[in-house]
Design an enzyme around this catalytic site. Structure first.
Site, PDB file in Angstrom:
ATOM      1  N   GLY A  11       1.003  -1.376  -0.249  1.00  0.00           N
ATOM      2  CA  GLY A  11       0.019   0.091  -0.315  1.00  0.00           C
ATOM      3  C   GLY A  11       1.239   1.430  -0.398  1.00  0.00           C
ATOM      4  O   GLY A  11       0.334   2.411   0.304  1.00  0.00           O
ATOM      5  N   MET A  89      -4.141  -7.179  -6.780  1.00  0.00           N
ATOM      6  CA  MET A  89      -4.180  -8.051  -8.036  1.00  0.00           C
ATOM      7  C   MET A  89      -4.705  -9.033  -7.819  1.00  0.00           C
ATOM      8  O   MET A  89      -4.724 -10.656  -8.587  1.00  0.00           O
ATOM      9  CB  MET A  89      -2.302  -8.952  -6.458  1.00  0.00           C
ATOM     10  CG  MET A  89      -1.665  -8.148  -6.491  1.00  0.00           C
ATOM     11  SD  MET A  89      -0.725  -7.183  -7.294  1.00  0.00           S
ATOM     12  CE  MET A  89       0.518  -8.235  -7.773  1.00  0.00           C
ATOM     13  N   ARG A  90      -6.216  -8.745  -8.605  1.00  0.00           N
ATOM     14  CA  ARG A  90      -6.792  -9.408  -8.762  1.00  0.00           C
ATOM     15  C   ARG A  90      -7.516  -8.738 -10.274  1.00  0.00           C
ATOM     16  O   ARG A  90      -7.511  -7.498  -9.774  1.00  0.00           O
ATOM     17  CB  ARG A  90      -8.567  -9.411  -8.272  1.00  0.00           C
ATOM     18  CG  ARG A  90      -7.773  -9.626  -6.492  1.00  0.00           C
ATOM     19  CD  ARG A  90      -7.932 -11.080  -6.178  1.00  0.00           C
ATOM     20  NE  ARG A  90      -7.808 -12.900  -6.892  1.00  0.00           N
ATOM     21  CZ  ARG A  90      -7.947 -13.706  -6.688  1.00  0.00           C
ATOM     22  NH1 ARG A  90      -6.724 -14.095  -6.195  1.00  0.00           N
ATOM     23  NH2 ARG A  90      -8.972 -14.543  -6.629  1.00  0.00           N
ATOM     24  N   LEU A  92     -10.564  -7.354 -12.459  1.00  0.00           N
ATOM     25  CA  LEU A  92     -11.441  -7.454 -12.324  1.00  0.00           C
ATOM     26  C   LEU A  92     -12.228  -8.274 -13.198  1.00  0.00           C
ATOM     27  O   LEU A  92     -11.733  -7.629 -14.451  1.00  0.00           O
ATOM     28  CB  LEU A  92     -11.900  -5.897 -12.114  1.00  0.00           C
ATOM     29  CG  LEU A  92     -11.115  -4.761 -11.067  1.00  0.00           C
ATOM     30  CD1 LEU A  92     -10.570  -4.225 -10.667  1.00  0.00           C
ATOM     31  CD2 LEU A  92     -11.786  -5.471 -10.103  1.00  0.00           C
ATOM     32  N   HIS A 108       0.826   1.010 -12.965  1.00  0.00           N
ATOM     33  CA  HIS A 108       1.625  -0.515 -13.812  1.00  0.00           C
ATOM     34  C   HIS A 108       3.064   0.472 -13.610  1.00  0.00           C
ATOM     35  O   HIS A 108       3.638   1.385 -14.132  1.00  0.00           O
ATOM     36  CB  HIS A 108       0.691  -0.370 -14.909  1.00  0.00           C
ATOM     37  CG  HIS A 108       2.071  -1.755 -15.065  1.00  0.00           C
ATOM     38  ND1 HIS A 108       1.232  -2.992 -14.480  1.00  0.00           N
ATOM     39  CD2 HIS A 108       2.421  -1.698 -16.196  1.00  0.00           C
ATOM     40  CE1 HIS A 108       2.179  -4.011 -15.433  1.00  0.00           C
ATOM     41  NE2 HIS A 108       2.789  -3.077 -15.814  1.00  0.00           N
ATOM     42  N   ALA A 172       8.698   7.100  -8.337  1.00  0.00           N
ATOM     43  CA  ALA A 172       8.070   8.119  -9.619  1.00  0.00           C
ATOM     44  C   ALA A 172       6.923   7.731  -9.336  1.00  0.00           C
ATOM     45  O   ALA A 172       6.021   8.806  -9.675  1.00  0.00           O
ATOM     46  CB  ALA A 172       8.611   7.497 -11.094  1.00  0.00           C
TER      47      ALA A 172
HETATM   48  C1  GRF Z   1       3.103  -1.062  -7.380  1.00  0.00           C
HETATM   49  O1  GRF Z   1       4.776  -1.240  -8.045  1.00  0.00           O
HETATM   50  C2  GRF Z   1       2.274  -0.998  -8.694  1.00  0.00           C
HETATM   51  O2  GRF Z   1       2.974  -0.344  -9.666  1.00  0.00           O
HETATM   52  C3  GRF Z   1       1.920  -2.809  -9.030  1.00  0.00           C
HETATM   53  O3  GRF Z   1       2.115  -3.162  -7.878  1.00  0.00           O
HETATM   54  C4  GRF Z   1       3.129  -2.074  -6.554  1.00  0.00           C
HETATM   55  C5  GRF Z   1       2.125  -1.533  -5.387  1.00  0.00           C
HETATM   56  O4  GRF Z   1       3.133  -1.072  -4.264  1.00  0.00           O
HETATM   57  N1  GRF Z   1       0.355  -2.578  -9.514  1.00  0.00           N
HETATM   58  P1  GRF Z   1       2.225  -1.060  -3.007  1.00  0.00           P
HETATM   59  O5  GRF Z   1       1.366  -1.928  -3.123  1.00  0.00           O
HETATM   60  O6  GRF Z   1       1.242   0.518  -3.520  1.00  0.00           O
HETATM   61  O7  GRF Z   1       3.184  -0.557  -2.010  1.00  0.00           O
END
Ligand code: GRF
Length: 203
Positions: A11, A89-90, A92, A108, A172
């Site tokens: 997060g 991580m699912r 949709l 991403h 970034a």
């Molecule tokens: C980030 O690198 C994001 O771009 C990718 O998953 C990672 C999540 O990191 N989709 P966090 O949970 O925001 O620290």
């Protein structure tokens, strides 16, 4: 504009959005954080920041449809206008994506459309690219696909490992996501079909 953030883990992007939204002139309010994993570290950070949180674990549901219906209901109850996926991580389903069409953002860790999917940093190094980065886009049913709201480029050095590159990109990400959400929430960026138009003055 009320924002709901969906997470699955650490997060850190969620925290960056919460931090940015504390500014009085920020055009969005983070009203709810939902996690599909009860152990997600981000839940604690959100609670500490005084944000309402909820766990909707996909394991508690018979199928994907009912899991997503539960999320949809919770988001609507909270009066959410915009969803930000932040390490959620699912994938949709099309019905959910349609229900929140043009109102769901994702971050991403690559310069899309390059390197969709997982392990983007290792794959970028293997491909020998000199520039890598991150993208905030509007969510479509296909994974890591959809109109691009904003991107940030990061240089790749010959000394980089996947870890060092990931850390540079993550920095970034934490700047890009609050910027991209502000563009959409304020109406300075508008989704037009499969592209996003950004007001010239705002760039
Ligand atoms: C980030 O690198 C994001 O771009 C990718 O998953 C990672 C999540 O990191 N989709 P966090 O949970 O925001 O620290």
């Amino acid at each position: 504009r009320k924002v709901g953030i969906l997470i699955s883990g650490r997060g850190s992007n969620m925290s960056a959005l919460i931090e940015a939204a504390k500014q009085p002139d920020y055009p969005a309010e983070i009203a709810l954080v939902l996690s599909n994993r009860p152990e997600a570290a981000g839940l604690r950070h959100a609670t500490d920041a005084g944000i309402a949180t909820g766990v909707i674990s996909h394991r508690d549901f018979a199928d994907k449809r009912s899991f997503e219906e539960a999320m949809d209901e919770r988001l609507r109850e909270a009066g959410i206008d915009l969803i930000c996926l932040a390490g959620f991580m699912r994938l949709l389903s099309p019905w959910f994506v349609d229900a929140w069409r043009d109102r769901t953002l994702n971050i991403h860790p690559s310069l899309l459309p390059s390197f969709k999917g997982l392990d983007t940093h290792a794959r970028a190094l293997a491909a020998g690219v000199r520039v890598h980065g991150c993208t905030v886009h509007i969510v479509r049913a296909e994974m890591d696909d959809g109109p691009i709201v904003a991107q940030a480029a990061v240089p790749v050095s010959s000394q980089d490992t996947a870890e060092s590159l990931a850390a540079r990109v993550l920095g970034a990400e934490h700047r890009l996501y609050p910027h991209a959400l502000a563009l959409i929430a304020s109406g300075r960026a508008i989704v037009e079909g499969e592209r996003v138009r950004v007001d010239a003055e705002a760039v």
